[in-house]
Design a protein around this motif. Sequence first.
Motif, PDB file in Angstrom:
ATOM      1  N   ALA A   1      42.536  30.232  45.358  1.00 12.53           N
ATOM      2  CA  ALA A   1      41.726  31.300  44.770  1.00 12.53           C
ATOM      3  C   ALA A   1      40.593  30.730  43.933  1.00 12.53           C
ATOM      4  N   THR A   2      40.878  29.679  43.168  1.00 14.92           N
ATOM      5  CA  THR A   2      39.834  29.043  42.366  1.00 14.92           C
ATOM      6  C   THR A   2      38.699  28.549  43.263  1.00 14.92           C
ATOM      7  N   LEU A   3      39.064  27.834  44.306  1.00 11.35           N
ATOM      8  CA  LEU A   3      38.056  27.269  45.203  1.00 11.35           C
ATOM      9  C   LEU A   3      37.299  28.352  45.965  1.00 11.35           C
ATOM     10  N   ILE A   4      38.007  29.363  46.428  1.00 10.99           N
ATOM     11  CA  ILE A   4      37.358  30.440  47.177  1.00 10.99           C
ATOM     12  C   ILE A   4      36.397  31.213  46.282  1.00 10.99           C
ATOM     13  N   VAL A   5      36.836  31.596  45.085  1.00 11.38           N
ATOM     14  CA  VAL A   5      35.951  32.342  44.183  1.00 11.38           C
ATOM     15  C   VAL A   5      34.727  31.500  43.844  1.00 11.38           C
ATOM     16  N   TYR A   6      34.914  30.222  43.609  1.00 10.88           N
ATOM     17  CA  TYR A   6      33.784  29.371  43.226  1.00 10.88           C
ATOM     18  C   TYR A   6      32.806  29.162  44.381  1.00 10.88           C
ATOM     19  N   PHE A   7      33.310  28.814  45.551  1.00 11.14           N
ATOM     20  CA  PHE A   7      32.420  28.472  46.654  1.00 11.14           C
ATOM     21  C   PHE A   7      31.910  29.677  47.440  1.00 11.14           C
ATOM     22  N   VAL A   8      32.679  30.738  47.522  1.00 15.53           N
ATOM     23  CA  VAL A   8      32.217  31.915  48.266  1.00 15.53           C
ATOM     24  C   VAL A   8      31.231  32.720  47.429  1.00 15.53           C
ATOM     25  N   SER A   9      31.269  32.561  46.121  1.00 11.55           N
ATOM     26  CA  SER A   9      30.364  33.301  45.244  1.00 11.55           C
ATOM     27  C   SER A   9      28.991  32.647  45.164  1.00 11.55           C
ATOM     28  N   LEU A  10      28.518  32.125  46.245  1.00 14.95           N
ATOM     29  CA  LEU A  10      27.210  31.489  46.282  1.00 14.95           C
ATOM     30  C   LEU A  10      26.126  32.452  46.764  1.00 14.95           C
TER      31      LEU A  10
ATOM     32  N   PRO B   1      32.484  36.552  31.048  1.00 11.32           N
ATOM     33  CA  PRO B   1      31.035  36.298  31.110  1.00 11.32           C
ATOM     34  C   PRO B   1      30.665  35.200  32.111  1.00 11.32           C
ATOM     35  N   ASN B   2      31.620  34.402  32.535  1.00  6.79           N
ATOM     36  CA  ASN B   2      31.353  33.307  33.482  1.00  6.79           C
ATOM     37  C   ASN B   2      31.430  33.753  34.934  1.00  6.79           C
ATOM     38  N   VAL B   3      31.709  35.033  35.154  1.00  4.05           N
ATOM     39  CA  VAL B   3      31.774  35.590  36.505  1.00  4.05           C
ATOM     40  C   VAL B   3      30.748  36.717  36.558  1.00  4.05           C
ATOM     41  N   GLU B   4      29.634  36.449  37.218  1.00  5.35           N
ATOM     42  CA  GLU B   4      28.533  37.415  37.225  1.00  5.35           C
ATOM     43  C   GLU B   4      28.046  37.669  38.649  1.00  5.35           C
ATOM     44  N   TYR B   5      28.146  38.905  39.070  1.00  5.35           N
ATOM     45  CA  TYR B   5      27.626  39.327  40.372  1.00  5.35           C
ATOM     46  C   TYR B   5      26.506  40.332  40.126  1.00  5.35           C
ATOM     47  N   SER B   6      25.556  40.395  41.036  1.00  7.27           N
ATOM     48  CA  SER B   6      24.427  41.302  40.853  1.00  7.27           C
ATOM     49  C   SER B   6      24.631  42.645  41.544  1.00  7.27           C
ATOM     50  N   ALA B   7      25.583  42.715  42.452  1.00  4.65           N
ATOM     51  CA  ALA B   7      25.828  43.956  43.192  1.00  4.65           C
ATOM     52  C   ALA B   7      27.324  44.133  43.423  1.00  4.65           C
ATOM     53  N   LEU B   8      27.730  45.371  43.596  1.00  5.93           N
ATOM     54  CA  LEU B   8      29.147  45.701  43.765  1.00  5.93           C
ATOM     55  C   LEU B   8      29.745  45.111  45.044  1.00  5.93           C
ATOM     56  N   TYR B   9      28.949  44.975  46.084  1.00  3.84           N
ATOM     57  CA  TYR B   9      29.493  44.472  47.344  1.00  3.84           C
ATOM     58  C   TYR B   9      29.928  43.005  47.251  1.00  3.84           C
TER      59      TYR B   9
ATOM     60  N   PRO C   1      31.639  41.126  44.774  1.00  2.00           N
ATOM     61  CA  PRO C   1      33.058  40.878  44.479  1.00  2.00           C
ATOM     62  C   PRO C   1      33.990  41.483  45.527  1.00  2.00           C
ATOM     63  N   ILE C   2      33.544  42.526  46.196  1.00  3.73           N
ATOM     64  CA  ILE C   2      34.374  43.121  47.258  1.00  3.73           C
ATOM     65  C   ILE C   2      34.501  42.141  48.423  1.00  3.73           C
ATOM     66  N   ILE C   3      33.391  41.518  48.811  1.00  2.00           N
ATOM     67  CA  ILE C   3      33.437  40.535  49.901  1.00  2.00           C
ATOM     68  C   ILE C   3      34.316  39.347  49.513  1.00  2.00           C
ATOM     69  N   VAL C   4      34.139  38.836  48.290  1.00  5.05           N
ATOM     70  CA  VAL C   4      34.957  37.716  47.822  1.00  5.05           C
ATOM     71  C   VAL C   4      36.432  38.125  47.824  1.00  5.05           C
ATOM     72  N   GLY C   5      36.730  39.333  47.360  1.00  8.31           N
ATOM     73  CA  GLY C   5      38.114  39.816  47.331  1.00  8.31           C
ATOM     74  C   GLY C   5      38.728  39.955  48.714  1.00  8.31           C
ATOM     75  N   LEU C   6      37.944  40.410  49.678  1.00 14.55           N
ATOM     76  CA  LEU C   6      38.468  40.539  51.045  1.00 14.55           C
ATOM     77  C   LEU C   6      38.747  39.167  51.662  1.00 14.55           C
ATOM     78  N   ILE C   7      37.873  38.202  51.396  1.00 20.63           N
ATOM     79  CA  ILE C   7      38.118  36.839  51.877  1.00 20.63           C
ATOM     80  C   ILE C   7      39.378  36.281  51.226  1.00 20.63           C
ATOM     81  N   LEU C   8      39.531  36.529  49.927  1.00 21.86           N
ATOM     82  CA  LEU C   8      40.747  36.096  49.231  1.00 21.86           C
ATOM     83  C   LEU C   8      41.993  36.758  49.818  1.00 21.86           C
ATOM     84  N   ALA C   9      41.903  38.038  50.128  1.00 24.76           N
ATOM     85  CA  ALA C   9      43.058  38.757  50.673  1.00 24.76           C
ATOM     86  C   ALA C   9      43.511  38.158  51.992  1.00 24.76           C
ATOM     87  N   ILE C  10      42.567  37.867  52.861  1.00 26.32           N
ATOM     88  CA  ILE C  10      42.912  37.298  54.166  1.00 26.32           C
ATOM     89  C   ILE C  10      43.499  35.896  53.995  1.00 26.32           C
ATOM     90  N   ALA C  11      42.870  35.074  53.165  1.00 29.72           N
ATOM     91  CA  ALA C  11      43.360  33.712  52.948  1.00 29.72           C
ATOM     92  C   ALA C  11      44.751  33.724  52.301  1.00 29.72           C
TER      93      ALA C  11
END
Length: 119
Positions: free
Chosen positions: A68-77, A23-31, A33-43
Amino acid sequence: MLGLIVKIFVCPITVMIAWLIFPNVEYSALYQPIIVGLILAIAAHMMEVVILRKGTFWISTIVDFIAATLIVYFVSLFQVAQVTFFGAILAAVLLSVTELAQHNWLIKSVRTQKDPNPA
């Protein structure tokens, strides 16, 4: 290179799973988490290239968790996304579990050895 290809699929799927179960991870659109995941993959791939060797399995995994913690937190802005720091930690735990398997596979398949004399 095969490690990057695996990560390009695994990281976005893992972030989407975190979105669905935490419940603490909430996105409004499918794209999102995909963008966050791609940034994570490259990093994560770049960190593997630099850090991952036969004797650095746990160090590499811990660094991946922190990143991963920092990327998910800061890129999910995104404008409507809401990811708390605890949610980012939970998502990073899921990502670290996948990284454990990938690091083990990369080390056992000798894909982490660097050629001292590149052609």
